[in-house]
Design a protein around this motif. Structure first.
Motif, PDB file in Angstrom:
ATOM      1  N   TRP A 218       0.813  -1.208   0.000  1.00 21.51           N
ATOM      2  CA  TRP A 218       0.000   0.000   0.000  1.00 21.51           C
ATOM      3  C   TRP A 218       0.852   1.266   0.000  1.00 21.51           C
ATOM      4  O   TRP A 218       0.440   2.294  -0.526  1.00 21.51           O
ATOM      5  CB  TRP A 218      -0.940  -0.010   1.204  1.00 21.51           C
ATOM      6  CG  TRP A 218      -2.102  -0.924   0.979  1.00 21.51           C
ATOM      7  CD1 TRP A 218      -2.281  -2.177   1.487  1.00 21.51           C
ATOM      8  CD2 TRP A 218      -3.208  -0.677   0.123  1.00 21.51           C
ATOM      9  NE1 TRP A 218      -3.448  -2.730   1.017  1.00 21.51           N
ATOM     10  CE2 TRP A 218      -4.041  -1.824   0.174  1.00 21.51           C
ATOM     11  CE3 TRP A 218      -3.602   0.397  -0.675  1.00 21.51           C
ATOM     12  CZ2 TRP A 218      -5.231  -1.923  -0.541  1.00 21.51           C
ATOM     13  CZ3 TRP A 218      -4.779   0.302  -1.387  1.00 21.51           C
ATOM     14  CH2 TRP A 218      -5.581  -0.835  -1.319  1.00 21.51           C
ATOM     15  N   GLU A 219       2.032   1.190   0.564  1.00 19.02           N
ATOM     16  CA  GLU A 219       2.912   2.355   0.525  1.00 19.02           C
ATOM     17  C   GLU A 219       3.284   2.688  -0.922  1.00 19.02           C
ATOM     18  O   GLU A 219       3.278   3.855  -1.327  1.00 19.02           O
ATOM     19  CB  GLU A 219       4.186   2.095   1.328  1.00 19.02           C
ATOM     20  CG  GLU A 219       5.105   3.318   1.410  1.00 19.02           C
ATOM     21  CD  GLU A 219       6.367   3.055   2.193  1.00 19.02           C
ATOM     22  OE1 GLU A 219       7.199   3.983   2.284  1.00 19.02           O
ATOM     23  OE2 GLU A 219       6.535   1.930   2.698  1.00 19.02           O
ATOM     24  N   ALA A 220       3.592   1.647  -1.707  1.00 16.57           N
ATOM     25  CA  ALA A 220       3.922   1.856  -3.125  1.00 16.57           C
ATOM     26  C   ALA A 220       2.710   2.376  -3.888  1.00 16.57           C
ATOM     27  O   ALA A 220       2.842   3.253  -4.756  1.00 16.57           O
ATOM     28  CB  ALA A 220       4.422   0.550  -3.746  1.00 16.57           C
ATOM     29  N   ILE A 221       1.542   1.847  -3.562  1.00 18.02           N
ATOM     30  CA  ILE A 221       0.315   2.282  -4.245  1.00 18.02           C
ATOM     31  C   ILE A 221       0.026   3.753  -3.962  1.00 18.02           C
ATOM     32  O   ILE A 221      -0.280   4.535  -4.868  1.00 18.02           O
ATOM     33  CB  ILE A 221      -0.881   1.392  -3.821  1.00 18.02           C
ATOM     34  CG1 ILE A 221      -0.676  -0.040  -4.338  1.00 18.02           C
ATOM     35  CG2 ILE A 221      -2.197   1.976  -4.346  1.00 18.02           C
ATOM     36  CD1 ILE A 221      -1.679  -1.033  -3.793  1.00 18.02           C
ATOM     37  N   ILE A 222       0.132   4.144  -2.685  1.00 20.16           N
ATOM     38  CA  ILE A 222      -0.121   5.542  -2.303  1.00 20.16           C
ATOM     39  C   ILE A 222       0.919   6.461  -2.939  1.00 20.16           C
ATOM     40  O   ILE A 222       0.587   7.535  -3.459  1.00 20.16           O
ATOM     41  CB  ILE A 222      -0.128   5.696  -0.771  1.00 20.16           C
ATOM     42  CG1 ILE A 222      -1.317   4.932  -0.171  1.00 20.16           C
ATOM     43  CG2 ILE A 222      -0.191   7.173  -0.377  1.00 20.16           C
ATOM     44  CD1 ILE A 222      -1.294   4.837   1.339  1.00 20.16           C
ATOM     45  N   PHE A 223       2.181   6.032  -2.916  1.00 20.82           N
ATOM     46  CA  PHE A 223       3.249   6.838  -3.520  1.00 20.82           C
ATOM     47  C   PHE A 223       2.999   7.010  -5.020  1.00 20.82           C
ATOM     48  O   PHE A 223       3.204   8.099  -5.574  1.00 20.82           O
ATOM     49  CB  PHE A 223       4.608   6.176  -3.294  1.00 20.82           C
ATOM     50  CG  PHE A 223       5.771   6.982  -3.787  1.00 20.82           C
ATOM     51  CD1 PHE A 223       6.323   7.987  -2.997  1.00 20.82           C
ATOM     52  CD2 PHE A 223       6.306   6.758  -5.036  1.00 20.82           C
ATOM     53  CE1 PHE A 223       7.395   8.745  -3.449  1.00 20.82           C
ATOM     54  CE2 PHE A 223       7.374   7.510  -5.507  1.00 20.82           C
ATOM     55  CZ  PHE A 223       7.924   8.505  -4.713  1.00 20.82           C
ATOM     56  N   THR A 224       2.541   5.961  -5.671  1.00 25.61           N
ATOM     57  CA  THR A 224       2.247   6.023  -7.107  1.00 25.61           C
ATOM     58  C   THR A 224       1.101   6.995  -7.391  1.00 25.61           C
ATOM     59  O   THR A 224       1.160   7.784  -8.341  1.00 25.61           O
ATOM     60  CB  THR A 224       1.881   4.629  -7.645  1.00 25.61           C
ATOM     61  OG1 THR A 224       2.979   3.730  -7.408  1.00 25.61           O
ATOM     62  CG2 THR A 224       1.591   4.683  -9.137  1.00 25.61           C
ATOM     63  N   ILE A 225       0.068   6.951  -6.552  1.00 27.62           N
ATOM     64  CA  ILE A 225      -1.080   7.850  -6.734  1.00 27.62           C
ATOM     65  C   ILE A 225      -0.647   9.313  -6.583  1.00 27.62           C
ATOM     66  O   ILE A 225      -1.022  10.179  -7.388  1.00 27.62           O
ATOM     67  CB  ILE A 225      -2.206   7.507  -5.731  1.00 27.62           C
ATOM     68  CG1 ILE A 225      -2.813   6.142  -6.071  1.00 27.62           C
ATOM     69  CG2 ILE A 225      -3.289   8.592  -5.749  1.00 27.62           C
ATOM     70  CD1 ILE A 225      -3.793   5.630  -5.025  1.00 27.62           C
ATOM     71  N   ILE A 226       0.166   9.584  -5.561  1.00 28.75           N
ATOM     72  CA  ILE A 226       0.636  10.955  -5.336  1.00 28.75           C
ATOM     73  C   ILE A 226       1.500  11.418  -6.515  1.00 28.75           C
ATOM     74  O   ILE A 226       1.344  12.544  -7.010  1.00 28.75           O
ATOM     75  CB  ILE A 226       1.424  11.037  -4.022  1.00 28.75           C
ATOM     76  CG1 ILE A 226       0.494  10.801  -2.836  1.00 28.75           C
ATOM     77  CG2 ILE A 226       2.114  12.407  -3.889  1.00 28.75           C
ATOM     78  CD1 ILE A 226       1.210  10.601  -1.522  1.00 28.75           C
ATOM     79  N   SER A 227       2.384  10.551  -6.974  1.00 31.38           N
ATOM     80  CA  SER A 227       3.237  10.901  -8.109  1.00 31.38           C
ATOM     81  C   SER A 227       2.419  11.105  -9.368  1.00 31.38           C
ATOM     82  O   SER A 227       2.713  11.986 -10.185  1.00 31.38           O
ATOM     83  CB  SER A 227       4.292   9.808  -8.336  1.00 31.38           C
ATOM     84  OG  SER A 227       5.128   9.664  -7.208  1.00 31.38           O
ATOM     85  N   PHE A 228       1.366  10.308  -9.517  1.00 29.51           N
ATOM     86  CA  PHE A 228       0.488  10.455 -10.679  1.00 29.51           C
ATOM     87  C   PHE A 228      -0.236  11.795 -10.633  1.00 29.51           C
ATOM     88  O   PHE A 228      -0.445  12.447 -11.676  1.00 29.51           O
ATOM     89  CB  PHE A 228      -0.524   9.310 -10.734  1.00 29.51           C
ATOM     90  CG  PHE A 228      -1.425   9.348 -11.937  1.00 29.51           C
ATOM     91  CD1 PHE A 228      -0.909   9.170 -13.207  1.00 29.51           C
ATOM     92  CD2 PHE A 228      -2.797   9.568 -11.799  1.00 29.51           C
ATOM     93  CE1 PHE A 228      -1.733   9.211 -14.327  1.00 29.51           C
ATOM     94  CE2 PHE A 228      -3.621   9.610 -12.906  1.00 29.51           C
ATOM     95  CZ  PHE A 228      -3.086   9.427 -14.168  1.00 29.51           C
ATOM     96  N   ILE A 229      -0.618  12.250  -9.445  1.00 29.32           N
ATOM     97  CA  ILE A 229      -1.249  13.569  -9.293  1.00 29.32           C
ATOM     98  C   ILE A 229      -0.286  14.657  -9.754  1.00 29.32           C
ATOM     99  O   ILE A 229      -0.688  15.620 -10.421  1.00 29.32           O
ATOM    100  CB  ILE A 229      -1.679  13.791  -7.830  1.00 29.32           C
ATOM    101  CG1 ILE A 229      -2.839  12.857  -7.466  1.00 29.32           C
ATOM    102  CG2 ILE A 229      -2.082  15.258  -7.601  1.00 29.32           C
ATOM    103  CD1 ILE A 229      -3.207  12.873  -5.995  1.00 29.32           C
TER     104      ILE A 229
END
Length: 362
Positions: A218-229
């Motif tokens: 989930w840390e990778a998923i959240i980091f990916t979402i933030i980077s995608f933003i």
């Protein structure tokens, strides 16, 4: 001068550069002891600039003089062969590949010079003078770079890049000719916008490298979402400005667009690399701060410069907006220096900055 439309061959021409950009960006992934060595940062710049200039040279010719005819198609297709050779020659260990790289780069630039001299036979007045000027003076930089083949070690690189530097400043020195043969601003922005998409693509590749949904990380998923933003906010700001805020009827040499985009492109490559480095590598905290905030500042300043010059007057920003954005960046950096925050929080701050930047400027 009627507006030009992008041709499918131009789109294919851009696609050839995807691999070159990917190779240049990959240099920034060489982390040692928590930092990217100066050697690799330098090599990134030295490789990136010829790629950018090779693409710019042909794109500017098409913008001013391009016609979708058999002769110009053959020129571009032949250039693609040299682009592939140049791209295949890009390597961290550059010395063994120097000659094929030089052949590739010189081939691209020589064909561009030949196109200007070829088209000058049919042009008249200021347009002919601009074509003749560019056709002949580009040969100076090409010749200087070619002389590097007679040297070894660092002198050959010094001579190579001296030729490239001459090549790059030639249009600036010949502004008196080029201002009378202005670029098609609409087509120019479209061309540079499409190349910008390639650079955004590098960020998407970085997101995919970070994301491992099958592991339930989930840390990778959240980091990916933030980077995608961050990527979406940058995309929104950039392309909304092109579509809604700039005056595409302005007649100019286009040099603010041309040279400003070198810094836009390089900062996008650095941001793409920073996404992977921040999550996948044991990167030094202070180095990550310098890398991300420097890239963000460069991107902000270069996009501000490019779009301000071409903005419709009523949409132009003032010194207050410049101060606001710099203050936000400075505040985040001071906080991060005073308090050691998680890497993910640094990217949350960047997301906030780019969201504000997109909101205010579009």
């Amino acid at each position: 001068m009627e507006n030009k439309n992008l041709t499918w061959l131009e789109a294919l021409f851009d696609l050839i550069f995807v691999a070159a950009i990917a190779k240049a960006t990959h240099l920034l992934m060489h982390e040692e002891h928590g930092v990217i060595p100066v050697e690799y940062l330098l090599k990134f710049g030295l490789i990136f600039v010829p790629i950018w200039w090779a693409w710019v040279g042909q794109s500017l010719f098409i913008n001013r003089f391009g016609k979708d005819c058999v002769t110009q198609r053959l020129f571009m297709i032949t250039q693609m062969i040299f682009i592939i050779l140049m791209t295949a020659s890009l390597s961290v260990n550059f010395d063994p590949y120097y000659i094929p790289f030089l052949i590739g780069y010189i081939g691209i630039r020589l064909l561009t010079s030949m196109q200007y001299l070829w088209i000058s036979r049919w042009e008249r007045g200021p347009r002919r003078r601009a074509a003749v000027y560019l056709g002949y003076v580009f040969l100076i930089g090409i010749t200087v770079s070619l002389i590097s083949v007679f040297f070894v070690s660092w002198p050959r690189y010094l001579i190579l890049y001296l030729g490239i530097f001459i090549d790059i400043v030639v249009p600036i020195l010949g502004r008196k000719y080029l201002v009378k043969a202005p670029t098609d601003t609409s087509h120019l922005l479209e061309r540079f916008g499409l190349f910008t998409i390639i650079l955004f693509g590098e960020s998407i590749v970085s997101l995919i490298a970070v994301l491992h949904p099958e592991k339930g990380d989930w840390e990778a998923i959240i980091f990916t979402i933030i980077s995608f933003i961050i990527v979406i906010a940058m995309w929104w700001q950039y392309f909304d400005n092109i579509e809604k805020k700039v005056d595409k009827n302005i007649k100019s040499t286009g040099q603010a667009i041309i040279y400003g985009h070198l810094f836009i492109y390089m900062s996008l490559s650095i941001i793409a690399s920073a996404i992977q480095l921040a999550f996948l590598k044991d990167i030094h905290y202070q180095f990550l701060l310098i890398l991300t905030f420097a890239a963000t500042l460069i991107y902000f300043l270069s996009t501000t410069l490019v779009f301000h010059k071409y903005r419709i007057i009523k949409h132009r920003l003032n010194i207050f907006h410049l101060g606001l954005f710099l203050l936000i960046l400075a505040a985040f950096l001071i906080i991060d220096l005073a308090l050691i925050v998680p890497n993910i929080l640094i990217f949350v701050q960047l997301a906030v900055f780019f969201l504000i930047y997109a909101k205010v400027t579009t």
